[in-house]
Design an enzyme around this catalytic site. Structure first.
Site, short mmCIF file in Angstrom:
data_model
loop_
_atom_site.label_atom_id
_atom_site.label_comp_id
_atom_site.label_asym_id
_atom_site.label_seq_id
_atom_site.Cartn_x
_atom_site.Cartn_y
_atom_site.Cartn_z
N GLU A 90 0.81 -1.10 -0.08
CA GLU A 90 0.10 0.01 -0.18
C GLU A 90 1.02 1.25 -0.04
OE1 GLU A 90 -2.99 0.25 -0.71
OE2 GLU A 90 -3.65 -1.82 -0.74
N TYR A 147 -6.57 6.82 3.97
CA TYR A 147 -6.47 5.68 3.16
C TYR A 147 -5.93 4.43 3.47
CZ TYR A 147 -5.53 2.56 -0.60
OH TYR A 147 -5.26 1.65 -1.48
N ASP A 190 -9.48 5.70 -2.67
CA ASP A 190 -8.20 6.12 -3.33
C ASP A 190 -8.83 6.91 -4.87
OD1 ASP A 190 -9.25 3.82 -4.74
OD2 ASP A 190 -7.42 3.42 -5.57
#
Length: 361
Positions: A50, A133, A151
């Site tokens: 991520e 996020y 996102d």
DNA sequence: CACTCGTGGTC
DNA sequence: TGACCAAGAGT
């Protein structure tokens, strides 16, 4: 009071997350960090992917992810490693604050949480480099916590589904609310990845493949036929060109002079060749005033042309000067000599690799 | 909120 | 070919 609703005025059906999950089960992408159906990727690996995927394409991340996981199989190993090793491995991937925060986060996970990523959104959000996020993404994908990461893909999907008229970034809170309203009671990790796969493969910025979309019949923008106009965005202004000088010093024994950039800011803590500041009013005529002091007389040769590079917020043009110095030449304070053959392993951002390629060709 | 912060791919 | 875009965070 008559509460009956006439069919012609009935609202469109809400998007059904179960339909999206069924689509995901058939069409999910195979990705290096994605476990096979019904299995979970380790939280450390989810987190690593991520961070790398922030503003970076899946294709670009692939090789870096594999390399990092091989070099640092655990968060403890990453925390023990010198930052400089991490920066060298990250070189070329961009947004170098991510690498510094990645290292700081690994240390924090070891110190605060005994080397295990917390299954808690607030605790995740409090770690370096983890914002709203990423906390939601790691929480959902690694732990199936009730969270919906939003996102760029999800912003696009949701803004089209509901025809959100407000512009980004002002519309973010509304888009987050709408995205959260779609969250299924289980499989939140699969739902998160399904939304992102949908945005990446079907609900694309241009020419979305609406006929293949599980939300086709409930998408408001699709019904109106103006899908591509979402999400609405405020126009961003362009940065002004900056210029500067870069100095490539080649020692007779085949070494090049390098130094480290300041820890914060643009290309923070990365390696570079010596150079001037980059400014709008750079004057090539006085560029040599910024040249490194090597003792004795140095003959600078100005290379033809410029090295150009485009950062997110401004374009850059560098004039490159080259000099050859004797084997006995000492490095100025803060600089060091590096074998040309060892340059690939240095923490050199791509703009500096361009400069070196231009000078050493 | 507005700005900083990389790089490569796409049309 | 230049503008846009890509699993955003920090200040």
């Amino acid at each position: 009071m008559n509460v009956a609703v006439r069919p012609s005025r009935r609202k469109k059906a809400m998007p059904d997350p179960a339909g999206l999950l069924a689509w995901y089960d058939r069409h999910r992408r195979v990705l290096p960090w994605r476990a096979r159906a019904g299995h979970k990727t380790a939280p450390y690996a989810v987190w690593l992917s991520e961070i790398m995927l922030q503003q970076t394409t899946v294709k670009t991340v692939g090789a870096y992810y594999v390399k990092f996981l091989s070099q640092w199989p655990t968060v403890e190993a990453l925390a023990r490693s010198p930052l400089d090793d991490v920066l060298r491995a990250w070189a070329g991937l961009g947004y170098y604050a991510r690498a510094r925060n990645l290292h700081a986060c690994a240390i924090a996970v070891v110190e605060r949480h005994g080397g295990e990523f917390p299954a808690d959104l607030e605790a995740l959000r409090a770690l370096p480099g983890i914002g709203d996020y990423t906390a939601a993404a790691v929480g959902a994908i690694a732990f199936d916590l009730p969270a919906v990461p939003v996102d760029g893909n999800v912003e696009r999907v949701v803004s089209r589904l509901f025809a959100v008229e407000d512009q980004l970034p002002a519309a973010k809170p509304e888009i987050k609310r709408l995205a959260a309203s779609l969250m299924p009671p289980a499989r939140t990790g699969d739902f998160a990845q399904a939304m992102m796969d949908l945005g990446a493969t079907i609900c694309t910025p241009r020419k979305p493949a609406c006929a293949l979309c599980p939300f086709d019949s409930v998408c408001i923008a699709r019904a109106r036929g103006d899908q591509e106009s979402f999400p609405r965005k405020a126009p961003k202004r362009e940065g002004k060109l900056r210029r500067g000088a870069a100095f490539v010093v080649l020692r007779e024994d085949g070494r090049v002079l390098l130094r480290q950039r300041p820890e914060k800011g643009l290309l923070g803590a990365m390696t570079e060749v010596p150079g001037s500041d980059w400014s709008h009013d750079f004057d090539a005529a006085t560029a040599l005033e910024a040249a490194p002091k090597l003792g004795g007389k140095v003959k600078w040769r100005k290379l033809a042309g410029e090295v150009t590079h485009v950062f997110t917020h401004f374009p850059l043009a560098l004039t490159v000067f080259v000099a050859q110095v004797p084997k006995a030449a000492a490095a100025p304070k803060g600089a060091r000599w590096v074998e040309v053959a060892d340059l690939p392993g240095e923490a050199l951002p791509n703009v500096m690799r361009k400069v070196l390629a231009h000078a050493l060709d």
